[in-house]
Structures are given as structure tokens and as C-alpha cells.
Design a protein around this motif. Structure first.
Motif, PDB file in Angstrom:
ATOM      1  N   UNK A 196       0.833  -1.198   0.000  1.00  0.00           N
ATOM      2  CA  UNK A 196       0.000   0.000   0.000  1.00  0.00           C
ATOM      3  C   UNK A 196       0.874   1.257   0.000  1.00  0.00           C
ATOM      4  N   UNK A 197       1.868   1.270   0.884  1.00  0.00           N
ATOM      5  CA  UNK A 197       2.781   2.407   0.955  1.00  0.00           C
ATOM      6  C   UNK A 197       3.506   2.602  -0.369  1.00  0.00           C
ATOM      7  N   UNK A 198       3.956   1.538  -0.976  1.00  0.00           N
ATOM      8  CA  UNK A 198       4.684   1.621  -2.243  1.00  0.00           C
ATOM      9  C   UNK A 198       3.829   2.225  -3.347  1.00  0.00           C
ATOM     10  N   UNK A 199       2.521   1.922  -3.320  1.00  0.00           N
ATOM     11  CA  UNK A 199       1.622   2.389  -4.365  1.00  0.00           C
ATOM     12  C   UNK A 199       0.810   3.611  -3.962  1.00  0.00           C
ATOM     13  N   UNK A 200       1.089   4.175  -2.787  1.00  0.00           N
ATOM     14  CA  UNK A 200       0.382   5.367  -2.340  1.00  0.00           C
ATOM     15  C   UNK A 200      -1.077   5.140  -2.033  1.00  0.00           C
ATOM     16  N   UNK A 201      -1.408   3.958  -1.501  1.00  0.00           N
ATOM     17  CA  UNK A 201      -2.791   3.621  -1.173  1.00  0.00           C
ATOM     18  C   UNK A 201      -2.984   3.719   0.332  1.00  0.00           C
ATOM     19  N   UNK A 202      -4.058   4.381   0.764  1.00  0.00           N
ATOM     20  CA  UNK A 202      -4.366   4.508   2.189  1.00  0.00           C
ATOM     21  C   UNK A 202      -5.249   3.349   2.631  1.00  0.00           C
ATOM     22  N   UNK A 203      -5.342   3.147   3.955  1.00  0.00           N
ATOM     23  CA  UNK A 203      -6.266   2.165   4.502  1.00  0.00           C
ATOM     24  C   UNK A 203      -5.635   0.947   5.126  1.00  0.00           C
ATOM     25  N   UNK A 204      -4.304   0.909   5.223  1.00  0.00           N
ATOM     26  CA  UNK A 204      -3.646  -0.244   5.851  1.00  0.00           C
ATOM     27  C   UNK A 204      -3.960  -0.276   7.343  1.00  0.00           C
ATOM     28  N   UNK A 205      -4.095  -1.490   7.887  1.00  0.00           N
ATOM     29  CA  UNK A 205      -4.432  -1.653   9.303  1.00  0.00           C
ATOM     30  C   UNK A 205      -3.217  -1.565  10.210  1.00  0.00           C
ATOM     31  N   UNK A 206      -2.028  -1.823   9.680  1.00  0.00           N
ATOM     32  CA  UNK A 206      -0.805  -1.751  10.473  1.00  0.00           C
ATOM     33  C   UNK A 206       0.197  -0.860   9.734  1.00  0.00           C
ATOM     34  N   UNK A 207       1.247  -0.479  10.434  1.00  0.00           N
ATOM     35  CA  UNK A 207       2.284   0.365   9.839  1.00  0.00           C
ATOM     36  C   UNK A 207       3.406  -0.496   9.273  1.00  0.00           C
ATOM     37  N   UNK A 208       3.773  -0.203   8.038  1.00  0.00           N
ATOM     38  CA  UNK A 208       4.840  -0.975   7.407  1.00  0.00           C
ATOM     39  C   UNK A 208       6.188  -0.665   8.063  1.00  0.00           C
ATOM     40  N   UNK A 209       6.923  -1.651   8.563  1.00  0.00           N
ATOM     41  CA  UNK A 209       8.209  -1.376   9.219  1.00  0.00           C
ATOM     42  C   UNK A 209       9.283  -0.875   8.256  1.00  0.00           C
ATOM     43  N   UNK A 210       9.090  -1.058   6.944  1.00  0.00           N
ATOM     44  CA  UNK A 210      10.086  -0.621   5.967  1.00  0.00           C
ATOM     45  C   UNK A 210      10.020   0.858   5.662  1.00  0.00           C
ATOM     46  N   UNK A 211       8.900   1.504   6.029  1.00  0.00           N
ATOM     47  CA  UNK A 211       8.721   2.918   5.695  1.00  0.00           C
ATOM     48  C   UNK A 211       8.643   3.793   6.927  1.00  0.00           C
ATOM     49  N   UNK A 212       9.127   3.306   8.061  1.00  0.00           N
ATOM     50  CA  UNK A 212       9.113   4.101   9.286  1.00  0.00           C
ATOM     51  C   UNK A 212      10.206   5.177   9.211  1.00  0.00           C
TER      52      UNK A 212
END
Length: 356
Positions: A340-356
Motif C-alpha cells: 500500500x505504501x509503495x503504491x500510495x494507497x491509504x487504509x492499511x491496518x498496520x504500519x509498514x516497518x520498511x517505511x518508518x
């Protein structure tokens, strides 16, 4: 809704462990033969495999094509829950019959054990029939495995001696249970791995593929149809268990293929190097792999293990797929979040540890 899902999962797990263990009670007339058990396991696997595509067809046809709300869709399916019980108990099973010598005494004490650990009185029930060999629990923690009566109509000269000759006892201590576990890891590891890989696909990767990926309805379309094709593959491969028996080498190789499938979908979801509706085809292949590992894990147990260990083994091994699903669902949340983060999509239930 989550409570309902949890209760449904509990029912599924209890039923699966019970029915798989029950399959060990059937042989083809001998303690070492497992043909009947294999047929039963294959029938179980095929039936549970059919539930996937039929369930998706029911939901998609009523909920999406006929625009019924989800609650009505579920409630309309409740009456069908009774059909398997009617089919099994009224049409599929014969009434058990006792031999004449057991008519008056169906439960006979056959062994008194006295030692450092009181195991109580062990009882044996002799069931008249060509294909029964079940484990019966004793009074203080002993498991007794009784062979069949084979239509014996007259009591032997020494009933207790003859009955004891058909029994093999094991002391159900912690050490003996641990020993069973050490024998089962070759079956549990492939089952865990293949379920982890395929449920990581379902709960993570397939939720972030769409054409275009930014359109929510496109992502839902791919998710629904990829899962439908996956369940169709599961049904076909689970049905093959009666006719095909995988070797241990093949049983371990199929999870590796499923991990390759997972890596492929991950790469496609991130880099979109080969993107389009044709990605539905490998979803069917993923189902073939998952269903094959499932049915062959259990049919290999009844083929490889002695009769007295099958019942416990079939119940224990089924926990491997449950653990694989649990770990994969957690992993899938983070996979979904990162893509989701890679594609700029909102709505993920958890935070991606790769983009902190």
C-alpha cells in the motif's frame, strides 16, 4: 463479526481434528492395512475442498450478482447445514452390529494393571465388522487398540486370553506423547509451510493487486476471483488423494514451489513487470499445491505409521495448517501495508516497518 469468525474457526478445528482421528478407526481387515482409512481421508479432503468454490459461488451469486445483503446471504445458507448429517446418517452409514458373544456384555474388563503408576482397568469393546480398529481410552491413562472381531460368532475357550491377543497397549505418558511428536515433524513442516505461503498470498499479496491497483473495486475483483480459482485448485488436488500418493520427497518439494509462487506474486505486486488479468491462472496452481500437500500429508501418515499411532498422529498434524494460517495472516497484514505504501494507497491496518 470477529466473534462469529472465531466461533466458526473453532467449530472447523474441532470437526477437522475429530474426523481425521476417526478415519484411523477403519482398515481393510488387518492391523497394518490402511486402504479404507485412505479412502475416508480422501473423501474428507475432497468434501472440504468442495466447500471452497461452492462457498464462493454462493456468496458471489447472492451478495454481488443479486445484490442481497451479506447477512441475508449467510442466513439463507443455514438450512443447508443439515444436509451432510442427513446424507451421512441416513444414507451413507450402516447400523453397527455387535457379535452374539458381545450382546450382553459389550464392555469387558480385560486387563488389570498394577505398578508404580496406577493405570486403572482397561476395557475393550469388540465391534463386529470387517474394517474397524479403534483406540479406546482406559481408566488411568492407557490407550488400547482393539482389533476387529471379524464376525466371530462363538466365544473363544478363554475369552480374556483371546481378546488380549488382539490388543496392543501403550502407556500414555508425557514421554510417549513427545515420542509421537518427534515422528510427526516430517508431515507437519510441509503442511505448515504450504499453508503459510498460500495464506500469505490470500491475506496479503492478492489484496493489493488490481487493474489499476489504485482502484478499490479492481482490487476487490482480483481478490475474489483469484480466491475462487485457488479454491477450485484445492478441490481438484484434494480429490486426487484416493488415486495418487506423493512420496516424502514430493511432499517436501511442493511447499518450495508454493514459496516460489509467493515470491513471484510479491515481485509482480511491487514492480508490476507482468501485470494483467492473466495473473489469475497461477492462483489456480497455488490451490493445486496446497490441496495436494494437505491430503498427502494425512494419507502418508496412515501409510507410514503403525496402527496404534495413527489416531493421535492425525489429530496432532492438523495443528500444523492452523499454525501456518495464523502466522501467515499476521505476515499478510504487513505485506499489504508495505505494498500500500509503495503504491500510495491509504487504509492499511498496520504500519509498514520498511517505511518508518
Amino acid at each position: 463479526q470477529l466473534i462469529g469468525v472465531a466461533l466458526g474457526s473453532c467449530q472447523l478445528a474441532l470437526g477437522e481434528a475429530s474426523f481425521l482421528a476417526l478415519a484411523s478407526c477403519y482398515t481393510d481387515g488387518g492391523a497394518g492395512k490402511a486402504g479404507a482409512a485412505r479412502r475416508l481421508l480422501s473423501a474428507w479432503a475432497s468434501g472440504t475442498g468442495a466447500a471452497g468454490p461452492l462457498g464462493y459461488l454462493w456468496t458471489m451469486s447472492l451478495h454481488e450478482w443479486f445484490n442481497l445483503d451479506f447477512r441475508t446471504t449467510l442466513l439463507l445458507g443455514v438450512p443447508f447445514l443439515a444436509l451432510p448429517y442427513v446424507a451421512i446418517y441416513l444414507m451413507g452409514l450402516d447400523q453397527p452390529q455387535r457379535s452374539p458373544m458381545m450382546e450382553q456384555h459389550t464392555k469387558q474388563p480385560v486387563l488389570e494393571y498394577e505398578g508404580e503408576e496406577d493405570m486403572g482397568t482397561i476395557y475393550a469393546m469388540v465391534i463386529d465388522g470387517p474394517a474397524t480398529a479403534c483406540a479406546l481410552s482406559g481408566g488411568g491413562g492407557a490407550d488400547v487398540y482393539a482389533a476387529t472381531n471379524n464376525h466371530q460368532t462363538t466365544p473363544p475357550q478363554n475369552m480374556y486370553t483371546a481378546t488380549l491377543s488382539k490388543l496392543r497397549t501403550i502407556q500414555a505418558t508425557i514421554s510417549s506423547k513427545a515420542l509421537i511428536l518427534t515422528e510427526l515433524w516430517p508431515y507437519m513442516v510441509p503442511l505448515f509451510l504450504v499453508y503459510f505461503a498460500e495464506y500469505a498470498l490470500q491475506s496479503g499479496v492478492w489484496t493489493v493487486i488490481g487493474f489499476p491497483v489504485g482502484d478499490e473495486s479492481s482490487r476487490e475483483w482480483f481478490y475474489h476471483y483469484s480466491n475462487w480459482l485457488y479454491t477450485a485448485g484445492v478441490f481438484i488436488s484434494r480429490t486426487s488423494g484416493r488415486y495418487l500418493q506423493a512420496s516424502m520427497w514430493t511432499l517436501w518439494f511442493m511447499p518450495a514451489l508454493q514459496f516460489a509462487n509467493l515470491a513471484f506474486y510479491l515481485a509482480v505486486a511491487v514492480y508490476k513487470f507482468w501485470y494483467g488479468p492473466w495473473l489469475l491462472a497461477p492462483a489456480f496452481y497455488a490451490g493445486l499445491l496446497g490441496g495436494a500437500v494437505y491430503v498427502n500429508s494425512f494419507t502418508r501418515i496412515v501409510k507410514d505409521l503403525p496402527l496404534e499411532r495413527r489416531e493421535a498422529a492425525l489429530s496432532i498434524v492438523t495443528t500444523a495448517d492452523t499454525c501456518g494460517i495464523l502466522v501467515a495472516d499476521v505476515f499478510g497484514l504487513y505485506v499489504q501495508s508495505c505494498i500500500y505504501e509503495k503504491n500510495g494507497i491509504a487504509g492499511a491496518l498496520v504500519e509498514c516497518p520498511l517505511y518508518r
